[in-house]
Design a protein around this motif. Structure first.
Motif, PDB file in Angstrom:
ATOM      1  N   PRO A 316     -68.302  49.972 -32.710  1.00  0.00           N
ATOM      2  CA  PRO A 316     -68.258  51.378 -32.725  1.00  0.00           C
ATOM      3  C   PRO A 316     -68.763  51.840 -31.294  1.00  0.00           C
ATOM      4  O   PRO A 316     -69.991  51.525 -31.114  1.00  0.00           O
ATOM      5  CB  PRO A 316     -68.878  51.728 -33.849  1.00  0.00           C
ATOM      6  CG  PRO A 316     -68.778  50.384 -34.832  1.00  0.00           C
ATOM      7  CD  PRO A 316     -69.024  49.223 -33.888  1.00  0.00           C
ATOM      8  N   PRO A 318     -69.899  54.832 -30.806  1.00  0.00           N
ATOM      9  CA  PRO A 318     -71.366  55.630 -30.802  1.00  0.00           C
ATOM     10  C   PRO A 318     -72.334  55.008 -30.609  1.00  0.00           C
ATOM     11  O   PRO A 318     -73.591  55.421 -30.218  1.00  0.00           O
ATOM     12  CB  PRO A 318     -71.204  56.250 -32.299  1.00  0.00           C
ATOM     13  CG  PRO A 318     -69.744  56.357 -32.524  1.00  0.00           C
ATOM     14  CD  PRO A 318     -69.350  54.802 -31.914  1.00  0.00           C
ATOM     15  N   GLU A 340     -73.359  62.964 -36.704  1.00  0.00           N
ATOM     16  CA  GLU A 340     -71.933  62.570 -36.871  1.00  0.00           C
ATOM     17  C   GLU A 340     -71.852  61.339 -37.611  1.00  0.00           C
ATOM     18  O   GLU A 340     -70.718  61.078 -38.227  1.00  0.00           O
ATOM     19  CB  GLU A 340     -71.351  62.778 -35.524  1.00  0.00           C
ATOM     20  CG  GLU A 340     -71.272  64.178 -34.916  1.00  0.00           C
ATOM     21  CD  GLU A 340     -70.688  64.103 -33.431  1.00  0.00           C
ATOM     22  OE1 GLU A 340     -70.579  62.986 -32.797  1.00  0.00           O
ATOM     23  OE2 GLU A 340     -70.705  65.095 -32.671  1.00  0.00           O
ATOM     24  N   GLU A 341     -72.670  60.086 -37.496  1.00  0.00           N
ATOM     25  CA  GLU A 341     -72.269  58.979 -37.762  1.00  0.00           C
ATOM     26  C   GLU A 341     -72.937  58.740 -39.237  1.00  0.00           C
ATOM     27  O   GLU A 341     -72.839  57.818 -39.826  1.00  0.00           O
ATOM     28  CB  GLU A 341     -72.998  57.924 -36.952  1.00  0.00           C
ATOM     29  CG  GLU A 341     -72.182  57.711 -35.449  1.00  0.00           C
ATOM     30  CD  GLU A 341     -70.578  57.505 -35.722  1.00  0.00           C
ATOM     31  OE1 GLU A 341     -70.341  56.535 -36.518  1.00  0.00           O
ATOM     32  OE2 GLU A 341     -69.872  58.335 -35.460  1.00  0.00           O
ATOM     33  N   SER A 404     -71.115  51.286 -43.363  1.00  0.00           N
ATOM     34  CA  SER A 404     -70.239  50.891 -42.350  1.00  0.00           C
ATOM     35  C   SER A 404     -71.048  50.237 -41.239  1.00  0.00           C
ATOM     36  O   SER A 404     -70.775  49.219 -40.344  1.00  0.00           O
ATOM     37  CB  SER A 404     -69.336  51.656 -41.534  1.00  0.00           C
ATOM     38  OG  SER A 404     -70.007  52.841 -40.891  1.00  0.00           O
ATOM     39  N   TYR A 405     -72.539  50.460 -41.072  1.00  0.00           N
ATOM     40  CA  TYR A 405     -73.110  49.774 -40.055  1.00  0.00           C
ATOM     41  C   TYR A 405     -74.324  48.861 -40.712  1.00  0.00           C
ATOM     42  O   TYR A 405     -75.028  48.112 -39.858  1.00  0.00           O
ATOM     43  CB  TYR A 405     -74.119  51.109 -39.484  1.00  0.00           C
ATOM     44  CG  TYR A 405     -73.340  51.717 -38.302  1.00  0.00           C
ATOM     45  CD1 TYR A 405     -73.221  51.442 -37.243  1.00  0.00           C
ATOM     46  CD2 TYR A 405     -72.706  53.041 -38.923  1.00  0.00           C
ATOM     47  CE1 TYR A 405     -72.665  51.900 -36.214  1.00  0.00           C
ATOM     48  CE2 TYR A 405     -72.058  53.818 -37.903  1.00  0.00           C
ATOM     49  CZ  TYR A 405     -72.044  53.439 -36.614  1.00  0.00           C
ATOM     50  OH  TYR A 405     -71.258  54.041 -35.669  1.00  0.00           O
TER      51      TYR A 405
END
Length: 443
Positions: A316, A318, A340-341, A404-405
């Motif tokens: 990703p 970011p 945002e993330e 997701s991270y």
């Protein structure tokens, strides 16, 4: 009663006994509640006995306990030296050793998976396993190419019978041990790790899916001068045959390697993990030393692709962009990107400078042209982040880790743990500049 239920009951009993033994030693040695860092309040003798029992039991188990032990062992470098030193050898053994299956059981699995005439696929097959992993063991053999093209040295990975049920049972039991692990290394949240492992059980038990991932890695790194991925020769749901690779295991390099070997192994590991999402659309998600070899020609040999993160769009963007903003001291931009993330609540106020102060020390390895990872550096970071008295600890309670991270986070932490075990020096910033999207060079 069959052997598998009997073994499952034995595993359950051993795991259930761990918290009881730990509680008894804690009451005996402390007489008060654990607060703050374990090294502040628990005597070295009690920590040592607890670590000895914990890793002794985990080392006897297959399934979830063995896999959890492997994952935990990469954090060995963060443990206080007086605890880590006596058990470094025991931890390393977890990464490559487990009790072997009897030859008769091995033959039965091969017959089920490759057919009754399974021996015709091999010129030689060694019944003594060369290595063991969490859900299977590896045998050395000579594979006979079916097209008559000759023979090749091969690694034959055979899944333990009942591995799926054992994995689920062990993980369920281990989920109850969070308090004990936190006492050995406070701040290590085992719950997300266990959730992640459970979610990937089905994938890791499917050797045909693992073969697909390994083929993708092999294609991406074909003829690479620094990374070597062995070819897949055959695959069934419970048997995987790949090329055999000769090399020095990273566990041996950690124990007795030269400074040059350790530095080079660390550099190559960093290249693999940072380049794989861009080159293969995958991330090797099991970064413990047992999965890496330093080959005679200088390349890093990589094995075991059962755990991977599928990243078809690469890492990703970011991640790199926010790291660059933090290194340049742009606190407001960092917080905006984190919101945002999903790392920061979109509504709760947060001190941008405090966030920057929280992140910047973690980026020290890429703030300079070269950096040497050390156990001392990792212990200092662990102390900074884990002590309830630390401002970093207080701030961390305001931060979230988006699902997701989660796997990227685990692989990053695991890789850093191995780099600190290696005490490897390398130009990590230039590797990020080459492979991490959005990471702008620091002026």
């Amino acid at each position: 009663m069959t052997d598998i239920p009997r073994r499952a009951m034995s595993r359950t009993a051993k795991l259930a006994a761990l918290p009881l033994g730990f509680a008894g030693r804690t009451v005996l040695g402390m007489g008060k509640r654990v607060t703050g860092l374990a090294s502040d309040v628990i005597s070295a003798e009690i920590q040592q006995r607890t670590a000895e029992q914990l890793f002794s039991v985990l080392g006897q188990l297959k399934g979830g306990a063995m896999k959890f032990g492997q994952a935990l062992s990469v954090f060995e470098a963060a443990l206080p030296e007086e605890i880590a030193a006596p058990y470094r050898q025991a931890l390393t053994k977890l990464q490559e050793a487990a009790p072997p299956l009897p030859a008769a059981t091995v033959h039965k699995v091969l017959a089920e998976q490759l057919g009754p005439a399974w021996r015709e696929h091999f010129d030689k097959f060694n019944d003594t396993p060369a290595a063991a992993a969490s859900i299977g063991q590896v045998h050395r053999a000579v594979w006979r190419d079916p097209d008559g093209g000759g023979s090749r040295d091969a690694a034959v990975k055979i899944q333990y019978p009942g591995a799926g049920d054992a994995l689920l049972t062990d993980l369920k039991q281990l989920s109850r041990l969070g308090g004990m692990f936190r006492a050995i290394q406070p701040g290590l949240d085992v719950k997300p790790l266990l959730v992640e492992l459970r979610e990937r059980i089905t994938e890791e038990l499917d050797y045909e899916l693992e073969a697909e991932s390994q083929r993708a890695f092999a294609a991406a790194y074909a003829d690479d001068k620094e990374i070597f991925i062995p070819a897949v020769l055959a695959a069934t749901p419970r048997v995987l045959v790949t090329e055999w690779i000769e090399g020095t295991p990273l566990a041996e390099i950690i124990r007795a390697g030269t400074e040059e070997q350790r530095d080079e192994a660390g550099r190559l590991m960093a290249i693999l993990h940072l380049s794989a999402p861009a080159r293969a659309g995958l991330l090797h998600a099991d970064p413990h030393p047992g999965n890496f070899r330093l080959l005679p020609d200088g390349r890093l040999g990589v094995i075991d692709f059962g755990a991977v993160a599928r990243m078809p769009e690469g890492t990703p963007e970011p991640i790199g962009r926010l790291a660059g903003l933090a290194l340049r001291g742009e606190a407001d931009g960092v917080v905006e990107g984190l919101r945002e993330e999903g790392f920061v609540s979109p509504t709760e106020p947060i001190d941008a400078q405090a966030v920057l102060d929280f992140i910047r020390p973690m980026l020290t390895p890429v703030a300079e042209e070269e950096f040497r990872f050390t156990r001392a550096w990792l212990r200092a970071e662990a102390t900074r982040l884990a002590s309830p008295r630390s401002p970093a600890y207080q701030l961390s309670r305001q931060l979230n880790l988006p699902p997701s991270y989660l796997l990227i986070h685990r692989v990053t932490l695991g890789s850093i743990g191995v780099l600190c075990q290696l005490e490897a020096k390398a130009p990590y910033r230039s590797i990020l500049e080459r492979w991490l999207p959005g990471f702008a060079p620091v002026a």
